[in-house]
Design an enzyme around this catalytic site. Sequence first.
Site, mmCIF file in Angstrom:
data_model
loop_
_atom_site.group_PDB
_atom_site.id
_atom_site.type_symbol
_atom_site.label_atom_id
_atom_site.label_comp_id
_atom_site.label_asym_id
_atom_site.label_seq_id
_atom_site.Cartn_x
_atom_site.Cartn_y
_atom_site.Cartn_z
ATOM 1 N N GLU A 334 0.910 -1.419 0.095
ATOM 2 C CA GLU A 334 -0.219 0.017 0.082
ATOM 3 C C GLU A 334 0.880 1.444 -0.062
ATOM 4 O O GLU A 334 0.519 2.273 0.697
ATOM 5 C CB GLU A 334 -0.786 0.179 1.275
ATOM 6 C CG GLU A 334 -2.062 -1.173 1.416
ATOM 7 C CD GLU A 334 -2.758 -1.127 2.569
ATOM 8 O OE1 GLU A 334 -4.106 -1.418 2.284
ATOM 9 O OE2 GLU A 334 -2.208 -0.892 3.598
HETATM 10 C C1 TNX Z 1 -4.182 -4.080 4.846
HETATM 11 S S1 TNX Z 1 -2.387 -6.267 4.539
HETATM 12 C C2 TNX Z 1 -2.818 -3.836 5.312
HETATM 13 C C3 TNX Z 1 -2.905 -3.244 6.526
HETATM 14 C C4 TNX Z 1 -4.097 -3.105 7.355
HETATM 15 C C5 TNX Z 1 -5.002 -4.500 7.025
HETATM 16 C C6 TNX Z 1 -6.317 -4.627 7.800
HETATM 17 C C7 TNX Z 1 -1.519 -5.210 4.092
HETATM 18 C C8 TNX Z 1 -0.300 -5.518 3.907
HETATM 19 N N1 TNX Z 1 -1.842 -3.919 4.608
HETATM 20 O O1 TNX Z 1 -2.229 -2.059 6.665
HETATM 21 O O2 TNX Z 1 -3.854 -3.319 8.635
HETATM 22 O O3 TNX Z 1 -5.304 -4.372 5.682
HETATM 23 O O4 TNX Z 1 -7.101 -5.633 7.618
#
Ligand code: TNX
Length: 526
Positions: A334
């Site tokens: 992300e």
């Molecule tokens: C996605 S999974 C994210 C996290 C959040 C999560 C909550 C991932 C690699 N990144 O930053 O905490 O979803 O479910």
Amino acid sequence: MRQRHRTLRLLGSLLLVAAAGVSATGAVPAGPGPTAIPLDRVVPAPASVAPGGSPYRITDGTRIRVDDSREVRRVGEYLAGILRPSTGYRLPVTTHGGGIRLRLAEGAFGAEGYRLDSDRRGVVITAARPAGLFHGVQTLRQLLPAAVEKDSVQPGPWLVAGGTIKDTPRYGWRGAMLDVSRHFFSVDEVKRYVDQLALYKFNKLHLHLSDDQGWRIAIDSWPRLATYGGSTQVGGGPGGYYTKDDYREIVRHAASRHLEVVPEIDIPGHTNAALASYAELNCDGVAPPLYTGTEVGFSSLCVGKDLTYDFVEDVIRELAALTPGRYLHIGGDEAHSTPHADYVKFMDRVQPVVAEYGKTVIGWHQLTGASPAKGALAQYWGLDGTSAQEKEQVAAAARAGTGLILSPADRIYLDMKYDESTPLGLSWAGYVEVRRSYDWDPGDYLAGVPESAVRGVEAPLWSETLRTSEDIEYMAFPRVAGVAELGWSPAVTHDWDAYKVRLAAQAERWEALGISFYRSPQVPWL
Ligand code: TNX
């Protein structure tokens, strides 16, 4: 085939019950009397189970016999630590005598496999390595009544069904991730979770040590990361961080349970806590405020600044020095506010630093959009609805040699709500009931991925909504047991109808251990 497997197992159980009832150990009362737990009740399901013969009864005279080796003795002491409080027996750990024996031997056990033989005279667990003995001990635990888990003396009797279990894991990576950034968890809370994971033969503890809301590990060369960047959490509470000694204690405890700690520093996104701690890390030289919300994707290290790489190297060097394990996770998910070209540049520059300090890179699967280093692992966290293009990018990397750890969000994200009434958790990947989290096959989950690329499974537990051990447990149990089974048990044993019965039987054990759990209506609890 599956049906036949089940019928045979059922038959085995019936024979066992009969055998236990009439066994001639003398100590076991005649008549309907106590029966031993069938060998095939274990979670995760063992690779092979052959019930038969009389049960062994643990008595005041039982000894735990170990090889004359420090590591084997340690497994013996661990077993004694579980059995002594509830049985009230002395159970000396010795190198002679018998009753329960832990022995190392050459054989086709692999690095983590074991064999358990039980009859009227005793229980013998044999393995090539101490980890195998430790996993065999977890099996033995589950063959004893749930009351064995209590910390005060219980009536018994303590019978172990007769027969042989030969067991070895399907995958070498059976992980659980805990997000200690969104909410901080103390050393004792982490250790408690480790102990619970050990019961199901997990072997990796991935700690998500940094994110926008908190930096949780002391770094001597950048002290404000922890003292300032770790000073809050989601919702604005006090946060916290691990000193290096705290962290070593977690690593030591995990190792004593045969779990390898995999530290994660999430970069270049998810870095607000670091950017808030040091203004000079920001492209504009201005530190943002600390963040206590739950948005993602708004922060990025400054890819164009040389100081960024000094920072990253310092962190990796200090973290690698704290890490006896092989892996260092650099996040990489992300990074929505890092332009793609910058992301690729950043990963190209950072991955060799991890190698320089002797560690293997792991990244969330977005890493496959850059150039994963040779030997790197990618952790897949997509879901059914992930685009075909993104899945193919991951599959292509896998075909080119990148190993995969599977953490599909709509299957084994333990922070997803079970259903609309779950008081904790998130639901961006949908609701994930117990059956859904169990009923899939890591071996053929992603199209176009060679089976050999799949290193195993890992269940992440993100903590935006979780503050206490009770919260962790409520979201993890019962799903985490299913993840253990996906990682450990041969695909041929996979069967929801059989699994849910074995799972139901675990509840008594969780109650004895004080583990909070979700009473899913899908499971036939006793
Ligand atoms: C996605 S999974 C994210 C996290 C959040 C999560 C909550 C991932 C690699 N990144 O930053 O905490 O979803 O479910």
